[in-house]
Design a protein around this motif. Sequence first.
Motif, PDB file in Angstrom:
ATOM      1  N   MET A   1       0.712  -0.898  -0.173  1.00 17.64           N
ATOM      2  CA  MET A   1      -0.130   0.327  -0.292  1.00 17.64           C
ATOM      3  C   MET A   1       0.896   1.408   0.211  1.00 17.64           C
ATOM      4  SD  MET A   1      -3.482   0.812   2.118  1.00 17.64           S
ATOM      5  CE  MET A   1      -3.843   1.844   2.667  1.00 17.64           C
ATOM      6  N   SER A   2       0.289   2.662  -0.993  1.00 16.98           N
ATOM      7  CA  SER A   2       1.099   3.382  -1.089  1.00 16.98           C
ATOM      8  C   SER A   2       0.845   4.458   0.183  1.00 16.98           C
ATOM      9  CB  SER A   2       1.401   3.895  -1.963  1.00 16.98           C
ATOM     10  OG  SER A   2      -0.317   4.724  -2.544  1.00 16.98           O
ATOM     11  N   ARG A   3       1.480   5.537  -0.326  1.00 17.18           N
ATOM     12  CA  ARG A   3       1.298   6.442   0.699  1.00 17.18           C
ATOM     13  C   ARG A   3       0.048   7.638   1.061  1.00 17.18           C
ATOM     14  NH1 ARG A   3       1.466  10.886   1.147  1.00 17.18           N
ATOM     15  NH2 ARG A   3       2.679  12.855   0.849  1.00 17.18           N
ATOM     16  N   ILE A   4      -0.528   7.533   1.922  1.00 15.38           N
ATOM     17  CA  ILE A   4      -2.015   8.358   1.980  1.00 15.38           C
ATOM     18  C   ILE A   4      -1.403   9.537   1.602  1.00 15.38           C
ATOM     19  CG2 ILE A   4      -4.006   9.170   3.187  1.00 15.38           C
ATOM     20  CD1 ILE A   4      -3.265   6.431   5.216  1.00 15.38           C
ATOM     21  N   LYS A   5      -2.468   9.937   0.635  1.00 14.32           N
ATOM     22  CA  LYS A   5      -2.140  10.901   0.054  1.00 14.32           C
ATOM     23  C   LYS A   5      -3.562  11.671   0.012  1.00 14.32           C
ATOM     24  CE  LYS A   5      -1.503  12.566  -4.875  1.00 14.32           C
ATOM     25  NZ  LYS A   5      -1.133  11.965  -6.003  1.00 14.32           N
ATOM     26  N   TYR A   6      -5.065  11.252   0.364  1.00 14.82           N
ATOM     27  CA  TYR A   6      -5.797  11.536   0.394  1.00 14.82           C
ATOM     28  C   TYR A   6      -7.018  11.166   1.550  1.00 14.82           C
ATOM     29  CZ  TYR A   6      -5.693  11.954  -4.951  1.00 14.82           C
ATOM     30  OH  TYR A   6      -4.675  12.995  -5.895  1.00 14.82           O
ATOM     31  N   TYR A   7      -7.118  12.219   2.635  1.00 12.95           N
ATOM     32  CA  TYR A   7      -8.195  11.636   3.540  1.00 12.95           C
ATOM     33  C   TYR A   7      -9.479  12.514   3.138  1.00 12.95           C
ATOM     34  CZ  TYR A   7      -3.749  10.698   6.388  1.00 12.95           C
ATOM     35  OH  TYR A   7      -2.653  10.344   6.334  1.00 12.95           O
ATOM     36  N   TRP A   8     -10.747  12.193   4.384  1.00 14.36           N
ATOM     37  CA  TRP A   8     -11.584  11.857   3.912  1.00 14.36           C
ATOM     38  C   TRP A   8     -11.718  14.221   4.269  1.00 14.36           C
ATOM     39  CZ3 TRP A   8     -13.854  15.718   7.357  1.00 14.36           C
ATOM     40  CH2 TRP A   8     -15.503  16.478   6.991  1.00 14.36           C
ATOM     41  N   GLU A   9     -10.804  15.022   4.527  1.00 15.59           N
ATOM     42  CA  GLU A   9     -10.851  16.095   4.240  1.00 15.59           C
ATOM     43  C   GLU A   9     -10.451  16.691   3.099  1.00 15.59           C
ATOM     44  OE1 GLU A   9      -9.682  15.569   8.714  1.00 15.59           O
ATOM     45  OE2 GLU A   9      -9.516  14.761   7.282  1.00 15.59           O
ATOM     46  N   ASP A  10      -9.951  15.975   2.345  1.00 12.06           N
ATOM     47  CA  ASP A  10      -9.476  15.521   1.131  1.00 12.06           C
ATOM     48  C   ASP A  10     -10.618  15.809  -0.086  1.00 12.06           C
ATOM     49  OD1 ASP A  10      -7.003  16.521   1.618  1.00 12.06           O
ATOM     50  OD2 ASP A  10      -5.751  14.673   1.639  1.00 12.06           O
ATOM     51  N   LEU A  11     -11.831  15.035   0.203  1.00 13.10           N
ATOM     52  CA  LEU A  11     -12.897  14.710  -0.776  1.00 13.10           C
ATOM     53  C   LEU A  11     -14.395  15.682  -0.696  1.00 13.10           C
ATOM     54  CD1 LEU A  11     -12.651  11.076   0.335  1.00 13.10           C
ATOM     55  CD2 LEU A  11     -11.699  12.181  -1.829  1.00 13.10           C
ATOM     56  N   VAL A  12     -13.764  16.945  -1.484  1.00 13.85           N
ATOM     57  CA  VAL A  12     -15.203  17.551  -1.205  1.00 13.85           C
ATOM     58  C   VAL A  12     -16.205  17.758  -1.387  1.00 13.85           C
ATOM     59  CG1 VAL A  12     -15.079  20.658  -1.742  1.00 13.85           C
ATOM     60  CG2 VAL A  12     -12.779  19.502  -0.419  1.00 13.85           C
ATOM     61  N   PRO A  13     -16.636  18.556  -1.305  1.00 13.20           N
ATOM     62  CA  PRO A  13     -18.117  18.072  -2.486  1.00 13.20           C
ATOM     63  C   PRO A  13     -18.617  18.600  -3.295  1.00 13.20           C
ATOM     64  CG  PRO A  13     -19.011  18.408  -0.273  1.00 13.20           C
ATOM     65  CD  PRO A  13     -17.458  18.298  -0.033  1.00 13.20           C
ATOM     66  N   GLY A  14     -17.859  18.245  -5.219  1.00 16.98           N
ATOM     67  CA  GLY A  14     -18.592  18.982  -6.107  1.00 16.98           C
ATOM     68  C   GLY A  14     -17.618  18.283  -7.103  1.00 16.98           C
ATOM     69  N   SER A  15     -16.294  18.017  -5.716  1.00 14.61           N
ATOM     70  CA  SER A  15     -14.775  17.918  -7.268  1.00 14.61           C
ATOM     71  C   SER A  15     -15.316  16.612  -7.591  1.00 14.61           C
ATOM     72  CB  SER A  15     -13.996  17.430  -6.296  1.00 14.61           C
ATOM     73  OG  SER A  15     -13.722  16.727  -4.807  1.00 14.61           O
ATOM     74  N   VAL A  16     -14.419  16.685  -9.270  1.00 14.61           N
ATOM     75  CA  VAL A  16     -14.760  15.340  -9.699  1.00 14.61           C
ATOM     76  C   VAL A  16     -12.905  14.749 -10.149  1.00 14.61           C
ATOM     77  CG1 VAL A  16     -15.522  14.911 -12.330  1.00 14.61           C
ATOM     78  CG2 VAL A  16     -16.292  16.868 -11.347  1.00 14.61           C
ATOM     79  N   ARG A  17     -13.014  13.966 -10.263  1.00 17.29           N
ATOM     80  CA  ARG A  17     -11.693  13.122 -10.654  1.00 17.29           C
ATOM     81  C   ARG A  17     -12.254  12.143 -12.096  1.00 17.29           C
ATOM     82  NH1 ARG A  17     -10.878  12.046  -6.307  1.00 17.29           N
ATOM     83  NH2 ARG A  17      -8.696  13.082  -5.535  1.00 17.29           N
ATOM     84  N   ASP A  18     -10.848  12.418 -12.582  1.00 18.91           N
ATOM     85  CA  ASP A  18     -10.875  11.785 -14.147  1.00 18.91           C
ATOM     86  C   ASP A  18     -10.655  10.338 -13.040  1.00 18.91           C
ATOM     87  OD1 ASP A  18     -10.576   9.719 -15.877  1.00 18.91           O
ATOM     88  OD2 ASP A  18      -9.514  11.749 -17.214  1.00 18.91           O
ATOM     89  N   LEU A  19     -11.024   8.754 -13.578  1.00 16.70           N
ATOM     90  CA  LEU A  19      -9.925   7.821 -12.371  1.00 16.70           C
ATOM     91  C   LEU A  19      -9.500   6.612 -13.865  1.00 16.70           C
ATOM     92  CD1 LEU A  19     -12.392   6.588  -9.547  1.00 16.70           C
ATOM     93  CD2 LEU A  19     -10.197   7.984  -9.756  1.00 16.70           C
ATOM     94  N   GLY A  20      -9.269   7.156 -14.989  1.00 13.14           N
ATOM     95  CA  GLY A  20      -8.639   6.575 -15.821  1.00 13.14           C
ATOM     96  C   GLY A  20      -9.453   5.863 -16.491  1.00 13.14           C
ATOM     97  N   THR A  21      -9.106   4.682 -18.173  1.00 15.22           N
ATOM     98  CA  THR A  21      -9.584   4.491 -19.268  1.00 15.22           C
ATOM     99  C   THR A  21      -9.298   2.742 -18.619  1.00 15.22           C
ATOM    100  OG1 THR A  21      -8.106   4.725 -20.384  1.00 15.22           O
ATOM    101  CG2 THR A  21      -9.775   6.299 -20.252  1.00 15.22           C
ATOM    102  N   VAL A  22     -10.080   2.161 -19.749  1.00  9.99           N
ATOM    103  CA  VAL A  22      -9.392   0.674 -19.766  1.00  9.99           C
ATOM    104  C   VAL A  22     -10.392  -0.092 -20.607  1.00  9.99           C
ATOM    105  CG1 VAL A  22     -12.130   0.032 -18.286  1.00  9.99           C
ATOM    106  CG2 VAL A  22      -9.941  -1.607 -18.398  1.00  9.99           C
ATOM    107  N   THR A  23      -9.854  -0.505 -21.688  1.00 13.46           N
ATOM    108  CA  THR A  23     -10.169  -1.319 -22.848  1.00 13.46           C
ATOM    109  C   THR A  23     -10.773  -2.911 -22.494  1.00 13.46           C
ATOM    110  OG1 THR A  23      -8.970  -0.008 -24.278  1.00 13.46           O
ATOM    111  CG2 THR A  23      -9.570  -1.348 -25.535  1.00 13.46           C
ATOM    112  N   VAL A  24     -11.984  -3.194 -22.308  1.00 11.64           N
ATOM    113  CA  VAL A  24     -12.237  -3.900 -23.207  1.00 11.64           C
ATOM    114  C   VAL A  24     -11.863  -5.021 -24.287  1.00 11.64           C
ATOM    115  CG1 VAL A  24     -15.074  -5.348 -22.200  1.00 11.64           C
ATOM    116  CG2 VAL A  24     -13.799  -3.241 -21.355  1.00 11.64           C
ATOM    117  N   SER A  25     -11.200  -5.717 -23.569  1.00  8.62           N
ATOM    118  CA  SER A  25     -11.054  -7.429 -24.679  1.00  8.62           C
ATOM    119  C   SER A  25     -12.260  -8.762 -25.123  1.00  8.62           C
ATOM    120  CB  SER A  25     -10.081  -8.035 -24.889  1.00  8.62           C
ATOM    121  OG  SER A  25      -9.954  -8.883 -23.692  1.00  8.62           O
TER     122      SER A  25
END
Length: 167
Positions: A1-25
């Motif tokens: 597990m990596s170092r914690i970058k996001y805590y509850w306080e960082d998850l602000v209502p209205g914020s939008v995050r791109d979580l990437g892409t995946v291609t399906v075969s």
Amino acid sequence: MSRIKYYWEDLVPGSVRDLGTVTVSAAEIKDFASQFDPQPFHLDEAAGRNSIFGNLCASGWHTCSLAMKLTVENLLTESSSMGSPGVENLRWLKPVYPGDTLRLTHTILEARPLRTRADTGLVRAGWEMFNQNGDKVFSMEGYGMFGRRQPATPEEIAQLEATRAKA
């Protein structure tokens, strides 16, 4: 597990995050379906062509699993995630076909401290997944519990309890 970058306080209502892409075969669609959703249109091209989908298509549960994978890889492994009490409003809006490239967005809808656990906050989020044509193929809302950077003070907890008692 990596170092914690996001805590509850960082998850602000209205914020939008791109979580990437995946291609399906086709092979991935069939493999998932053979294990978890063995309906003919998920297992066989001919059956898919003869179905209302017009082609082999992924199980909705496969689409959910891909959304979870992207969420874990691009948010949760860097966060203070403590699990989830559940999801709601799950929708499979369009079929996912072999070769589709899916992009996932994550929007924070609400964030509130937990009254019963000073070290934890609750987040309600929305996920939307789009194919390469911009068509929305999947959406859902759900909850996540996240560790707080700083636990709530007794005053904050008392205020939460008073607010809840009025409601």
